[in-house]
Scaffold this motif. Structure first.
Motif, mmCIF file in Angstrom:
data_model
loop_
_atom_site.group_PDB
_atom_site.id
_atom_site.type_symbol
_atom_site.label_atom_id
_atom_site.label_comp_id
_atom_site.label_asym_id
_atom_site.label_seq_id
_atom_site.Cartn_x
_atom_site.Cartn_y
_atom_site.Cartn_z
ATOM 1 N N ASP A 52 0.829 -1.299 -0.045
ATOM 2 C CA ASP A 52 -0.279 0.331 -0.118
ATOM 3 C C ASP A 52 0.470 1.052 -0.165
ATOM 4 O O ASP A 52 -0.148 2.757 0.273
ATOM 5 C CB ASP A 52 -0.937 -0.076 1.393
ATOM 6 N N HIS A 53 2.190 1.248 -0.240
ATOM 7 C CA HIS A 53 2.700 2.464 -0.064
ATOM 8 C C HIS A 53 2.934 3.329 -1.573
ATOM 9 O O HIS A 53 3.728 4.371 -1.626
ATOM 10 C CB HIS A 53 4.444 2.496 0.370
ATOM 11 N N GLY A 54 2.430 2.230 -2.306
ATOM 12 C CA GLY A 54 2.603 2.780 -4.093
ATOM 13 C C GLY A 54 3.097 2.653 -4.959
ATOM 14 O O GLY A 54 3.196 3.375 -5.995
ATOM 15 N N LYS A 55 3.058 0.942 -4.693
ATOM 16 C CA LYS A 55 4.342 0.489 -5.715
ATOM 17 C C LYS A 55 3.608 0.249 -7.375
ATOM 18 O O LYS A 55 3.899 1.152 -8.229
ATOM 19 C CB LYS A 55 4.720 -0.841 -5.468
ATOM 20 N N SER A 56 2.389 0.306 -7.212
ATOM 21 C CA SER A 56 1.262 -0.347 -8.283
ATOM 22 C C SER A 56 1.706 1.293 -8.380
ATOM 23 O O SER A 56 0.581 0.817 -10.388
ATOM 24 C CB SER A 56 0.185 -0.957 -8.189
ATOM 25 N N THR A 57 0.957 1.931 -8.224
ATOM 26 C CA THR A 57 0.622 2.918 -8.355
ATOM 27 C C THR A 57 1.249 4.270 -8.723
ATOM 28 O O THR A 57 1.275 4.449 -10.399
ATOM 29 C CB THR A 57 0.008 4.254 -7.729
ATOM 30 N N ASP A 93 -9.271 7.279 -8.453
ATOM 31 C CA ASP A 93 -7.370 7.581 -7.572
ATOM 32 C C ASP A 93 -7.253 5.677 -8.338
ATOM 33 O O ASP A 93 -5.749 5.913 -7.767
ATOM 34 C CB ASP A 93 -7.657 7.455 -6.191
ATOM 35 N N PHE A 94 -6.949 5.632 -8.527
ATOM 36 C CA PHE A 94 -6.563 4.074 -8.480
ATOM 37 C C PHE A 94 -6.781 3.669 -10.067
ATOM 38 O O PHE A 94 -5.980 2.561 -10.869
ATOM 39 C CB PHE A 94 -7.857 2.343 -8.887
ATOM 40 N N HIS A 114 -0.061 -7.899 -5.093
ATOM 41 C CA HIS A 114 -0.618 -8.725 -3.381
ATOM 42 C C HIS A 114 0.166 -10.082 -2.943
ATOM 43 O O HIS A 114 0.741 -9.985 -1.825
ATOM 44 C CB HIS A 114 -2.141 -7.428 -2.920
ATOM 45 N N ASN A 162 6.926 8.794 -2.057
ATOM 46 C CA ASN A 162 6.135 8.684 -2.079
ATOM 47 C C ASN A 162 5.075 9.891 -1.148
ATOM 48 O O ASN A 162 5.318 9.541 0.192
ATOM 49 C CB ASN A 162 5.291 6.936 -2.006
ATOM 50 N N LYS A 163 3.715 9.225 -1.194
ATOM 51 C CA LYS A 163 2.247 10.424 -1.467
ATOM 52 C C LYS A 163 2.682 11.258 -0.473
ATOM 53 O O LYS A 163 2.375 12.253 0.050
ATOM 54 C CB LYS A 163 1.843 9.491 -0.071
ATOM 55 N N ASP A 169 2.098 14.393 -1.426
ATOM 56 C CA ASP A 169 0.572 15.600 -1.245
ATOM 57 C C ASP A 169 0.050 15.099 -0.606
ATOM 58 O O ASP A 169 -0.777 16.548 0.035
ATOM 59 C CB ASP A 169 -0.101 14.750 -2.421
ATOM 60 N N VAL A 170 0.121 14.003 -0.374
ATOM 61 C CA VAL A 170 -0.786 13.414 1.388
ATOM 62 C C VAL A 170 0.101 14.354 2.391
ATOM 63 O O VAL A 170 -0.492 14.906 3.523
ATOM 64 C CB VAL A 170 -1.023 12.636 1.676
ATOM 65 N N SER A 223 4.679 12.417 -5.386
ATOM 66 C CA SER A 223 3.606 11.871 -5.698
ATOM 67 C C SER A 223 3.455 11.230 -6.798
ATOM 68 O O SER A 223 3.458 11.476 -8.091
ATOM 69 C CB SER A 223 2.101 12.669 -5.707
ATOM 70 N N ALA A 224 2.993 9.357 -6.737
ATOM 71 C CA ALA A 224 3.036 8.991 -7.605
ATOM 72 C C ALA A 224 1.057 8.818 -8.609
ATOM 73 O O ALA A 224 1.150 8.960 -9.598
ATOM 74 C CB ALA A 224 3.218 7.365 -6.886
ATOM 75 N N LEU A 225 0.942 9.864 -7.643
ATOM 76 C CA LEU A 225 -0.986 9.490 -8.023
ATOM 77 C C LEU A 225 -0.556 10.756 -9.123
ATOM 78 O O LEU A 225 -1.435 10.786 -9.587
ATOM 79 C CB LEU A 225 -1.565 10.154 -6.538
HETATM 80 P P1 GDP Z 1 1.135 -1.107 -3.986
HETATM 81 O O1 GDP Z 1 0.584 -2.139 -2.476
HETATM 82 O O2 GDP Z 1 2.828 -0.431 -2.831
HETATM 83 O O3 GDP Z 1 0.951 -1.307 -5.088
HETATM 84 O O4 GDP Z 1 0.639 0.213 -3.417
HETATM 85 P P2 GDP Z 1 -0.509 1.000 -4.563
HETATM 86 O O5 GDP Z 1 -0.473 1.603 -5.663
HETATM 87 O O6 GDP Z 1 -2.062 0.155 -4.567
HETATM 88 O O7 GDP Z 1 -1.494 2.336 -3.521
HETATM 89 C C1 GDP Z 1 -2.570 1.848 -2.083
HETATM 90 C C2 GDP Z 1 -3.078 2.957 -1.923
HETATM 91 O O8 GDP Z 1 -1.869 4.586 -2.160
HETATM 92 C C3 GDP Z 1 -3.876 3.426 -2.969
HETATM 93 O O9 GDP Z 1 -5.299 3.582 -2.899
HETATM 94 C C4 GDP Z 1 -3.494 4.776 -4.236
HETATM 95 O O10 GDP Z 1 -4.487 5.636 -5.002
HETATM 96 C C5 GDP Z 1 -2.930 5.496 -3.192
HETATM 97 N N1 GDP Z 1 -1.816 6.184 -3.400
HETATM 98 C C6 GDP Z 1 -0.633 5.875 -4.443
HETATM 99 N N2 GDP Z 1 1.106 6.546 -4.567
HETATM 100 C C7 GDP Z 1 0.062 7.631 -4.193
HETATM 101 C C8 GDP Z 1 0.228 8.986 -4.296
HETATM 102 O O11 GDP Z 1 1.513 9.234 -4.108
HETATM 103 N N3 GDP Z 1 -0.407 10.234 -2.808
HETATM 104 C C9 GDP Z 1 -2.152 9.382 -2.901
HETATM 105 N N4 GDP Z 1 -2.282 10.463 -1.739
HETATM 106 N N5 GDP Z 1 -2.162 8.590 -2.714
HETATM 107 C C10 GDP Z 1 -1.538 7.767 -3.521
#
Ligand code: GDP
Length: 433
Positions: A16-21, A52-53, A94, A152-153, A155-156, A191-193
């Protein structure tokens, strides 16, 4: 066409740290997914209320395609930077992630660690049970020297420099313990998002003077490509393709493979001839270390060989191990690791149960000097030389000869117990018919 050098990148970090994103965003930013395809995905995501996804979706869709094994190309999801063609090893997902991480790390030229800056998420990841810690440990022990850290993140946390500096300092401290020099490793606030600092410098973080993510990827040193060593390729998958026959997919570790070569797959000792070699939609006359290839072989059936086997030339077959002497570091164990203990050995693409039959010495983790001969057991945090016996046939090589086939992890109870490097092998005699 002039080919860019290949780079194999492992994407690591806590769930959930944003790898896929992030991977999704990289694929879109570099044009792997075209604008039209992206628009369609965006529409679908909107309809489901999941705007967001959308970037994570890009990655998920590619991963599904790869898992279904639809085409050979699907095995090689990658993108181009100005300098490299970068293949993402084992798209982040996952399911079985740590297991994939071990396979990924054993093939990676470099790793990109994704760390969330969100309050609580960073702390969980770097905490004693966290995967930020576990993956960094694995990367170090498996010998990945080149790292990029993506904070990452951002923006948060309102693009807060203090939060970035805090994360950089804490990860840097842990990296030093693992033998990395954090001053030589880029820490990129992203920010990957939203796309900050991925391709273009973000105006949201004027305080940051370092490279963008794409620039940092381009600054990775091209890995050595040992073409003068014997040919070795751990098998990732085997397919039967209509009209072609058996296609064996993997990444070449060492040596050169040519069309027409006579090969052998160990441990099953199956012999065949190379009919054609393919990579990223192209036919090759020969392939070299680092290439991700599909090899069409005559004389070997799909059911003869499997993921975890290793291909070599018949003139110099891969080594099947009777016993292994290895240096390892114990990352986690609730009690103690001693003779008789039987975790699962993960080495290149193979997994087999292996028993510890002797602890030869305990070492000082900093100097590598022996501090105790033949201890009864070792504990979390210890470094030791042990003798291991694989309980099923498996190909391994000495780390000094074939790094990618000589680094391993031991897993048990769904967790990584230890990781290390193979120093010596007592080979098993396998007859090749
Ligand atoms: P993974 O498990 O590491 O692959 O993580 P995901 O890419 O599935 O992201 C997990 C959650 O974090 C999702 O709800 C994404 O939308 C959110 N997320 C990922 N990158 C960012 C970012 O840069 N900013 C914000 N606000 N949310 C993010």
């Amino acid at each position: 066409a002039l080919q860019k050098p290949h780079l194999n990148l492992a994407v690591i970090g806590h769930v959930d740290h944003g790898k896929s994103t992030l991977v999704g965003h990289l694929l879109v930013a570099t044009g792997y997914v075209d604008e039209k395809g992206f628009k369609e995905l965006e529409e679908q995501a909107k309809k489901m209320g999941k705007e967001d996804f959308v970037y994570a979706w890009v990655t998920d869709r590619l991963r599904e395609e790869r898992e279904r094994g639809v085409t050979i190309e699907a095995m090689h999801v990658g993108f181009e930077t100005p300098k490299y063609f970068i293949t993402i090893i084992d798209l982040p997902g996952h399911r079985d992630f740590v297991k994939n991480m071990i396979v990924g790390a054993s093939q990676a030229d470099a790793a990109m660690l994704v760390v969330s800056a969100r309050p609580g998420e960073f702390e969980t990841g770097i905490g004693p049970q966290g995967q930020t810690r576990e993956h960094l440990f694995l990367a170090a022990t498996l010998g990945i020297r080149q790292l990029i850290v993506v904070v990452n993140k951002m923006d948060v946390v309102n693009y807060d420099q203090k939060r970035y500096e805090q994360i950089k300092a804490e990860i840097g401290k842990f990296m030093k313990l693992l033998g990395y020099d954090p001053s030589k490793i880029p820490f990129i606030p992203v920010s990957a998002l939203k796309g900050d600092n991925i391709k273009e410098k973000s105006s949201n973080m004027p305080w940051y003077n370092g490279p963008t993510l794409i620039e940092a990827l381009d600054a990775i040193q091209p890995p050595p490509r040992p073409t003068d060593k014997p040919f070795r390729m751990p098998i990732q998958d085997v397919y039967t393709i209509t009209g072609a026959g058996t296609v064996v997919v993997g990444r070449i570790e060492t040596g050169v493979l040519k069309v027409g070569d006579r090969v052998v797959v160990m441990p099953p000792a199956k012999v065949g001839d190379v009919r054609s070699i393919e990579t990223h939609h192209m036919k090759l006359e020969q392939a070299q270390p680092g290439d991700n290839v599909g090899i069409n072989v005559r004389g070997i059936e799909k059911d003869d060989v499997k993921r975890g086997d290793v291909m070599g030339h018949l003139a110099n077959p891969p080594t099947v191990a009777e016993e292994i002497v290895a240096r390892l570091a114990v990352l986690w164990h609730p009690t103690a690791v001693g003779p008789g203990y039987t975790p699962v050995l993960h080495v290149h693409t193979a997994t087999v149960p292996a028993q510890i039959i002797e602890i030869i010495a305990r070492l000082d983790p900093r100097t590598g000097q022996t501090v105790e001969q033949k201890p009864q057991f070792v504990k979390q945090g210890d470094v030791a030389v042990v003798r291991l016996k694989p309980l099923k046939d498996v190909v391994v090589e000495k780390y000094s000869d074939f790094p990618g086939l000589g680094r391993f992890a031991l897993r048990d109870m769904g967790r990584t117990i230890a990781a290390g490097q193979i120093i010596e092998i007592k080979p098993k005699k396998v007859e090749i018919k």
